[in-house]
Design an enzyme around this catalytic site. Structure first.
Site, PDB file in Angstrom:
ATOM      1  N   ALA A  65      31.736 119.923 -35.939  1.00 11.48           N
ATOM      2  CA  ALA A  65      33.181 119.700 -36.041  1.00 11.48           C
ATOM      3  C   ALA A  65      33.820 120.642 -37.062  1.00 11.48           C
ATOM      4  O   ALA A  65      34.975 121.022 -36.918  1.00 11.48           O
ATOM      5  CB  ALA A  65      33.475 118.244 -36.396  1.00 11.48           C
ATOM      6  N   GLU A  74      21.724 133.070 -30.380  1.00 14.51           N
ATOM      7  CA  GLU A  74      20.988 134.252 -30.794  1.00 14.51           C
ATOM      8  C   GLU A  74      20.488 134.129 -32.224  1.00 14.51           C
ATOM      9  O   GLU A  74      19.348 134.473 -32.542  1.00 14.51           O
ATOM     10  CB  GLU A  74      21.876 135.506 -30.688  1.00 14.51           C
ATOM     11  CG  GLU A  74      22.375 135.786 -29.294  1.00 14.51           C
ATOM     12  CD  GLU A  74      23.733 135.157 -28.996  1.00 14.51           C
ATOM     13  OE1 GLU A  74      23.925 133.940 -29.252  1.00 14.51           O
ATOM     14  OE2 GLU A  74      24.613 135.886 -28.493  1.00 14.51           O
TER      15      GLU A  74
END
Length: 157
Positions: A65, A74
């Site tokens: 959040a 990645e």
């Protein structure tokens, strides 16, 4: 003043045209999308990195959040790979994504700028170009190195 041009060459392939290792990496990246935590964007990304020791490490995006605390697939894969196998070098990385409708993306996605910079660090450690395989639903794009996606990298000074 001299005007210069940068270009990036890439291959546009089908899944069947990939090498066996590249297909395995794409499969692992696609599997990793199912471990994504993306309740906000609903954009699920997976990455898989082939290491010089034969291991393949996968990661998925993890949202929060507090958006700056989120982490891309990645980098989750890269940071775990190097923390787990610091002696191994990166040999290739594959990416895959599912969209908000839970479908494979049509157009292959590329690493964001922060991921490109992080991955270039591991490419530098490897001492050679690390191919990036970006998989869409039917098309796959392949570049020969991370640095070809980020030509003006921030490097050691």
């Amino acid at each position: 003043m001299e005007k210069k041009t940068l270009t990036t060459q890439f291959l546009s392939l089908t899944f069947d045209e990939l090498s066996p290792l590249q297909r395995k990496l794409v499969d692992r990246a696609r599997e990793a999308t199912f471990r994504s935590y993306a309740p906000y964007s609903r954009f699920k990304v997976g990455a898989a990195i082939a290491l010089s020791n034969g291991e393949i490490i996968a990661g998925a995006n993890q949202e929060n959040a507090a958006f700056p605390s989120s982490l891309c697939a990645e980098r989750t894969a890269a940071y775990y790979a190097h923390a787990r196998y610091p002696e191994a070098t990166f040999e290739a990385i594959a990416l895959a994504a599912r969209d908000v409708n839970d479908e494979w993306v049509d157009v292959p996605i590329s690493p964001c700028g922060a991921c490109r910079q992080a991955l270039v660090e591991y490419e530098t450690l490897a001492g050679h170009g690390v191919p990036v395989i970006m998989a869409g639903r039917d098309k796959v794009y392949v570049v020969e190195s991370v640095s070809s996606l980020l030509p003006f990298t921030f490097d050691k000074f």
